[in-house]
Design a protein around this motif. Sequence first.
Motif, PDB file in Angstrom:
ATOM      1  N   ASN A 130       0.849  -1.194   0.000  1.00  0.00           N
ATOM      2  CA  ASN A 130       0.000   0.000   0.000  1.00  0.00           C
ATOM      3  C   ASN A 130       0.879   1.236   0.000  1.00  0.00           C
ATOM      4  O   ASN A 130       1.971   1.238   0.583  1.00  0.00           O
ATOM      5  CB  ASN A 130      -0.930   0.009   1.214  1.00  0.00           C
ATOM      6  N   TRP A 131       0.373   2.307  -0.658  1.00  0.00           N
ATOM      7  CA  TRP A 131       1.160   3.515  -0.857  1.00  0.00           C
ATOM      8  C   TRP A 131       0.314   4.757  -0.621  1.00  0.00           C
ATOM      9  O   TRP A 131      -0.890   4.752  -0.833  1.00  0.00           O
ATOM     10  CB  TRP A 131       1.711   3.559  -2.292  1.00  0.00           C
ATOM     11  N   SER A 132       0.993   5.825  -0.184  1.00  0.00           N
ATOM     12  CA  SER A 132       0.352   7.130  -0.018  1.00  0.00           C
ATOM     13  C   SER A 132       1.319   8.198  -0.522  1.00  0.00           C
ATOM     14  O   SER A 132       2.494   8.207  -0.142  1.00  0.00           O
ATOM     15  CB  SER A 132       0.021   7.371   1.467  1.00  0.00           C
ATOM     16  N   LEU A 133       0.844   9.071  -1.398  1.00  0.00           N
ATOM     17  CA  LEU A 133       1.676  10.131  -1.959  1.00  0.00           C
ATOM     18  C   LEU A 133       1.428  11.429  -1.199  1.00  0.00           C
ATOM     19  O   LEU A 133       0.285  11.862  -1.043  1.00  0.00           O
ATOM     20  CB  LEU A 133       1.344  10.331  -3.438  1.00  0.00           C
ATOM     21  N   VAL A 134       2.492  12.043  -0.717  1.00  0.00           N
ATOM     22  CA  VAL A 134       2.382  13.290   0.032  1.00  0.00           C
ATOM     23  C   VAL A 134       2.059  14.434  -0.931  1.00  0.00           C
ATOM     24  O   VAL A 134       2.756  14.649  -1.922  1.00  0.00           O
ATOM     25  CB  VAL A 134       3.681  13.592   0.795  1.00  0.00           C
ATOM     26  N   LEU A 135       0.987  15.156  -0.619  1.00  0.00           N
ATOM     27  CA  LEU A 135       0.593  16.339  -1.392  1.00  0.00           C
ATOM     28  C   LEU A 135       0.624  17.541  -0.457  1.00  0.00           C
ATOM     29  O   LEU A 135      -0.095  17.579   0.542  1.00  0.00           O
ATOM     30  CB  LEU A 135      -0.802  16.166  -1.980  1.00  0.00           C
ATOM     31  N   HIS A 354      -0.459   6.332  -8.795  1.00  0.00           N
ATOM     32  CA  HIS A 354      -0.942   5.257  -7.925  1.00  0.00           C
ATOM     33  C   HIS A 354      -1.067   3.936  -8.680  1.00  0.00           C
ATOM     34  O   HIS A 354      -0.756   2.867  -8.135  1.00  0.00           O
ATOM     35  CB  HIS A 354      -2.281   5.651  -7.300  1.00  0.00           C
ATOM     36  N   ARG A 355      -1.521   3.992  -9.926  1.00  0.00           N
ATOM     37  CA  ARG A 355      -1.640   2.755 -10.696  1.00  0.00           C
ATOM     38  C   ARG A 355      -0.262   2.169 -11.000  1.00  0.00           C
ATOM     39  O   ARG A 355      -0.057   0.955 -10.919  1.00  0.00           O
ATOM     40  CB  ARG A 355      -2.424   3.011 -11.976  1.00  0.00           C
ATOM     41  N   HIS A 356       0.684   3.045 -11.344  1.00  0.00           N
ATOM     42  CA  HIS A 356       2.029   2.555 -11.651  1.00  0.00           C
ATOM     43  C   HIS A 356       2.680   1.885 -10.439  1.00  0.00           C
ATOM     44  O   HIS A 356       3.212   0.771 -10.551  1.00  0.00           O
ATOM     45  CB  HIS A 356       2.915   3.700 -12.146  1.00  0.00           C
TER      46      HIS A 356
END
Length: 393
Positions: A130-135, A354-356
Motif C-alpha cells: 500500500n502507498w500514499s503520496l504526500v501532497l 498510484h496505478r504505476h
Amino acid sequence: MEPELFSSLTRNDQRRMAEQYVRGLLEAEGRKTLRNVAEQIGGKALQQSVHHFITASSWNWSPVRRALARRAEEAVRPQAWVVNSTVIPKAGVHSVGVDQQFLPHLGQTVNGQRAFSVWSASERISVPFNWSLVLSRNWVEDPARRSRAHIPDASRAISLEEHAGAVALEAADSWGLRRRPVVVDVEGLDAGATVRRFARAGLPLIMRIDGTTPLRVDGALLQGYSDREVPAQNLIGSMNRMRRQVEWSDTSGTGSYRGVVSAIPVILSCPAPAGGTGGGGIGGVHHRPMLLMGDWGSSDRWPSRLWLTDSRRLPLVTLLRLTRLTDVVQRDFAEISEHTGIRDFAGRSFRGWHRHVTLASVAHLIAARAGARRLPAQRRRGAGTGAVAPLCA
C-alpha cells in the motif's frame, strides 16, 4: 503471473493490459517509463494504449492492492508490517506531488516526490502493498494544479504522521487482514502524534525515534529517578546498567545473531490533536507507558538506533528482531523495487502514479517469489554511498 490479483478489473482488456504491464516492468531494461514498458510488451504502436491504461482508464487500484496484500501474506508469512518513506528526486516541478523535501539525516532539501509505503515483512523477504503520496498545500490549494494532475476532490494536505498511519490502518481496518505489529522507520515524525494515531487503532507499534524526543522514566517501574522529561539519548546514555545482550536464530534456521539492547520503561506525553480533547488525559495530554530501546549494534559507545514501543510485554529479543525487519525492507527496495520501476513514473497524473506503483509492487511480489534480485546500480558500478538523495529517507 498472478491473474487473480486483477479479478477486480471488470473488463478483459484491462486485466490483459495489467498482466502485460507487469511483464513489461519485469523485463524492460533501464528506467520503467510508460514508453519503455510499452515498447517491451508491444512496440511503439502500444504506447497510446499503455498511457491511457495507466493515466486515464477507469480501474481502481485499491482492490488490486487488497488482493496484493493477501498474496503477500501467503508469500511472506510476515512477522510485522513495516512503514517506510521514500523520496523520489525529480528535475522538474510538474510531476504530481513534487515539492521541496527535507532529508534530516543529510541536512539537505531536495526537489522531488515523497511517498509512504507499508510492507509485509519477515526475516527472509518483504513486499510493499500500500502507498500514499504526500501532497503539500502547494498542490491541494492550487485549482489549476489539482485539475491538471486529476487530484481527487477528497484529497487534502495531511501531516506526515497521518500518512504513516493511513497506509497501515487502511489495510488493518478495511482489507480483512490479520493485524500485525507495525514497525515505523521514518525520519522526522512526531512521536506523540504517531503513537496516539496507532493506539486509537489498537495496533502494536514500534517506532524509530530521534534522540531529542522528550521522555521521562516510568517511576512506577523504576524508582529513584527524576520525573522530568529529558531527551531520549540522555536517558540511554545515563543508564548503562539497563543494557542486555540478546541472541537469536533467524526463522530459516540458517543464521544466528547477537545484539546488545538497552530497555528503559518510560512515559511519553501525547498531546491531544488541535481542536480535540485529551480523551481523559490531564490538560489535553495522554501520558502513555512505553519502552525505550537502544540498539547498540556493533558499537560500544552509542546506540545506532533508538526505538519506542507500546509492546512492553514482548521479550526484548522479539522486539529487537522486529526492528531489524527494516533492514530487510531497505535491502529489497534496493535489490527488487528499484528494478521493477517503483520510482520511475514520470507522468503528471495522481491516478497514474498510484496505478504505476501498484503494478510495480505486483512485479516486486513476483520477482521476490522467484528469488530474482539485482545489485543496486551504485554497487554494480562500484561507486561510493555518498549519494545526494537516498532511496529511502
